[in-house]
Design a protein around this motif. Structure first.
Motif, PDB file in Angstrom:
ATOM      1  N   GLY B  35       0.786  -1.287   0.007  1.00  0.00           N
ATOM      2  CA  GLY B  35       0.094   0.029  -0.073  1.00  0.00           C
ATOM      3  C   GLY B  35       0.857   1.248  -0.039  1.00  0.00           C
ATOM      4  N   VAL B  36       0.283   2.337  -0.490  1.00  0.00           N
ATOM      5  CA  VAL B  36       0.815   3.625  -0.294  1.00  0.00           C
ATOM      6  C   VAL B  36       0.290   4.262   1.086  1.00  0.00           C
ATOM      7  CG1 VAL B  36       0.740   6.025  -1.324  1.00  0.00           C
ATOM      8  CG2 VAL B  36       0.717   4.118  -2.826  1.00  0.00           C
ATOM      9  N   LEU B  37       1.488   4.427   1.789  1.00  0.00           N
ATOM     10  CA  LEU B  37       1.093   5.088   3.055  1.00  0.00           C
ATOM     11  C   LEU B  37       0.259   6.355   3.185  1.00  0.00           C
ATOM     12  CD1 LEU B  37       4.281   3.669   5.006  1.00  0.00           C
ATOM     13  CD2 LEU B  37       2.017   2.508   4.768  1.00  0.00           C
ATOM     14  N   SER B  38      -0.233   6.744   4.727  1.00  0.00           N
ATOM     15  CA  SER B  38      -1.104   7.840   4.724  1.00  0.00           C
ATOM     16  C   SER B  38      -0.691   9.217   4.082  1.00  0.00           C
ATOM     17  CB  SER B  38      -1.710   7.725   6.037  1.00  0.00           C
ATOM     18  OG  SER B  38      -0.733   7.879   7.020  1.00  0.00           O
ATOM     19  N   ALA B  39       0.540   9.476   4.488  1.00  0.00           N
ATOM     20  CA  ALA B  39       1.025  10.891   4.228  1.00  0.00           C
ATOM     21  C   ALA B  39       1.268  10.943   2.880  1.00  0.00           C
ATOM     22  CB  ALA B  39       2.319  11.154   5.082  1.00  0.00           C
ATOM     23  N   ARG B  50      -4.923   4.191  -7.516  1.00  0.00           N
ATOM     24  CA  ARG B  50      -4.221   3.243  -8.146  1.00  0.00           C
ATOM     25  C   ARG B  50      -3.853   2.117  -7.409  1.00  0.00           C
ATOM     26  NH1 ARG B  50       0.565   1.974 -11.044  1.00  0.00           N
ATOM     27  NH2 ARG B  50       1.862   3.343 -10.063  1.00  0.00           N
ATOM     28  N   VAL B  51      -3.235   2.495  -6.517  1.00  0.00           N
ATOM     29  CA  VAL B  51      -2.457   1.364  -5.317  1.00  0.00           C
ATOM     30  C   VAL B  51      -3.402   0.708  -4.569  1.00  0.00           C
ATOM     31  CG1 VAL B  51      -0.592   0.538  -4.088  1.00  0.00           C
ATOM     32  CG2 VAL B  51      -0.126   2.071  -6.040  1.00  0.00           C
ATOM     33  N   ASN B  52      -4.047   1.714  -3.606  1.00  0.00           N
ATOM     34  CA  ASN B  52      -4.599   1.548  -2.488  1.00  0.00           C
ATOM     35  C   ASN B  52      -6.186   0.881  -2.657  1.00  0.00           C
ATOM     36  OD1 ASN B  52      -2.553   1.705  -0.705  1.00  0.00           O
ATOM     37  ND2 ASN B  52      -3.165   4.129  -0.294  1.00  0.00           N
ATOM     38  N   LEU B  53      -6.643   1.315  -3.903  1.00  0.00           N
ATOM     39  CA  LEU B  53      -8.021   1.133  -4.222  1.00  0.00           C
ATOM     40  C   LEU B  53      -7.935  -0.037  -5.223  1.00  0.00           C
ATOM     41  CD1 LEU B  53     -11.067   1.057  -3.681  1.00  0.00           C
ATOM     42  CD2 LEU B  53     -11.171   3.103  -4.971  1.00  0.00           C
TER      43      LEU B  53
END
Lengths: 267, 267
Positions: B35-39, B50-53
């Motif tokens: 995943g791509v982290l929150s910040a 694109r990545v997280n969803l």
């Protein structure tokens, strides 16, 4: 409808960016009602993903900061079986592809609104009556068909028992609520949330009585042949409390007679 | 890690179907941690989408009925500010793009599981320590850096005050929970839900004391220079109750000393 001079038609596939662009060109208020209905979505995941999820997200992504989006969600997000009582604190637990995609879009809408990408408000619509006769062979079609049948003094057989209950709203009342959502001053606190609209909770016997009364026919002429599957879906909508939406000025039809009057006044 | 003979590396972009195909080839259990982290997600909506969803949904769509997917969600879904008490009934209200996408994937996972597309379980992870030093310049890096600093007897300045509280878990404990999720018999009722993992709720003072104790340094050597923004995010995680996950056998580290011992035993 297409003949109303205030309307500009942009018919096409909402998953097509060019169609969305034509439909939203210059719009400061967007009522997003397009979708693949629940029974069809359940049979075709890819179609629901394309229309109910991806096209909706694309529409959100393309909206500018000056836009307000009124998104039609659905009471379907609550899933099945429903708890004994539903209110603004009831956690949605989608049990249909359609409902999962509606819930996912509610969350996306709230996030866009949080970031100020646009003003957004999601309304969870109950059963809306009357849909055009034969418009869609959905399981809830009987809620519309009873109006079409009794108005023409045709026989009608209910696929649910007299004590079955559902949440229902006239098209007129629904339109009033959509327009209200478009005009409502949205504070930072109120923007983004998904509101369950106030709805009338009626039993089939109450609906039959009100429609029969308005059409001048005998309620006893309606027969009942409950279908187990339809009964399972529309057998027991519990009491519904929607103080959040009511405080913001959203309204139900009020009484069964008021609802029936509005429905029969429309063709 | 890549040298462990049990591991086969398939490095690449998870949004690339070929990469996902190589990674999942023949897999009956999938731990989806990418995943791509929150910040970073908050700064780049398109990347998170694109990545997280999308990549996560694509992974779900490609999984077969014999597969179990253990999906790493996050306590971020609860949003901010948090209510005075969080438990299994607390409604998620994401307040970050990252959190909204995690919540949307939780809902999608539950829907795939409901339909029997695969077995799925989502675990909401708390702060995991220790991440490698300098691995990611996230706001929560101090929770890992205190271990790296005190182990080397370096000075450490906390960006939050001593009474700041957070939910935290060692990497070891996290791995135990992920493996437990992979082996857990999942009834129809238990499959699909998003479980908030038990976590230790510690204050910064408690964490500092435990790390200092284990490293044989004086806790008074740690200084505090609270940063308002970091404090706002990590200032007040409320008491957390997770009976649902505990009943299923998921565990926290137990005590601060146990957590610190596990973290320091790993390099």
């Amino acid at each position: 409808m297409a003949q109303d001079h205030r309307l500009r038609m942009a018919a096409g596939d909402i998953a097509d960016a060019a169609v969305r662009g034509r439909a939203m060109e210059g719009a400061d208020i967007v009522f997003h009602l397009a979708g693949v209905l629940s029974a069809f979505a359940e049979q075709d995941y890819a179609l629901s993903r394309r229309v109910n999820l991806d096209a909706t997200l694309a529409l959100f992504e393309a909206a500018g900061a000056g836009t307000r989006i009124v998104y039609a969600s659905s009471i379907a997000v609550f899933g099945a079986p429903l708890p004994a009582h539903v209110d603004d604190r009831t956690p949605p637990e989608p049990a249909l592809i359609y409902a999962a995609h509606k819930r996912m879009c509610e969350i996306a809408l709230a996030d866009f609104a949080r970031r100020g990408a646009f003003e957004g408000i999601a309304l969870r619509l109950p059963g809306i009556v009357a849909r055009p006769r034969g418009a869609a062979s959905t399981r809830s079609a009987f809620l519309s068909d009873i109006f079409h049948a009794l108005r023409r003094r045709e026989t009608f057989t209910s696929p649910v028992s007299p004590l079955s209950t559902f949440w229902i709203m006239s098209v007129e009342c629904c339109v009033d609520n959509l327009v209200h959502a478009a005009r409502l001053p949205l504070s930072a606190a109120a923007t983004g949330p998904a509101l369950t609209l106030p709805a009338l909770r009626l039993s089939m016997a109450e609906l039959v009585a009100a429609v029969a009364r308005a059409c001048g026919v005998d309620a006893a002429s309606v027969s009942y042949a409950p279908d187990p599957e339809t009964e399972a879906v529309f057998g027991g909508y519990p009491p519904l409390a929607t103080p959040l939406a009511e405080k913001l000025g959203f309204r139900s039809d009020g009484t069964a007679d008021d609802l029936v009057r509005r429905v029969l006044a429309t063709r």
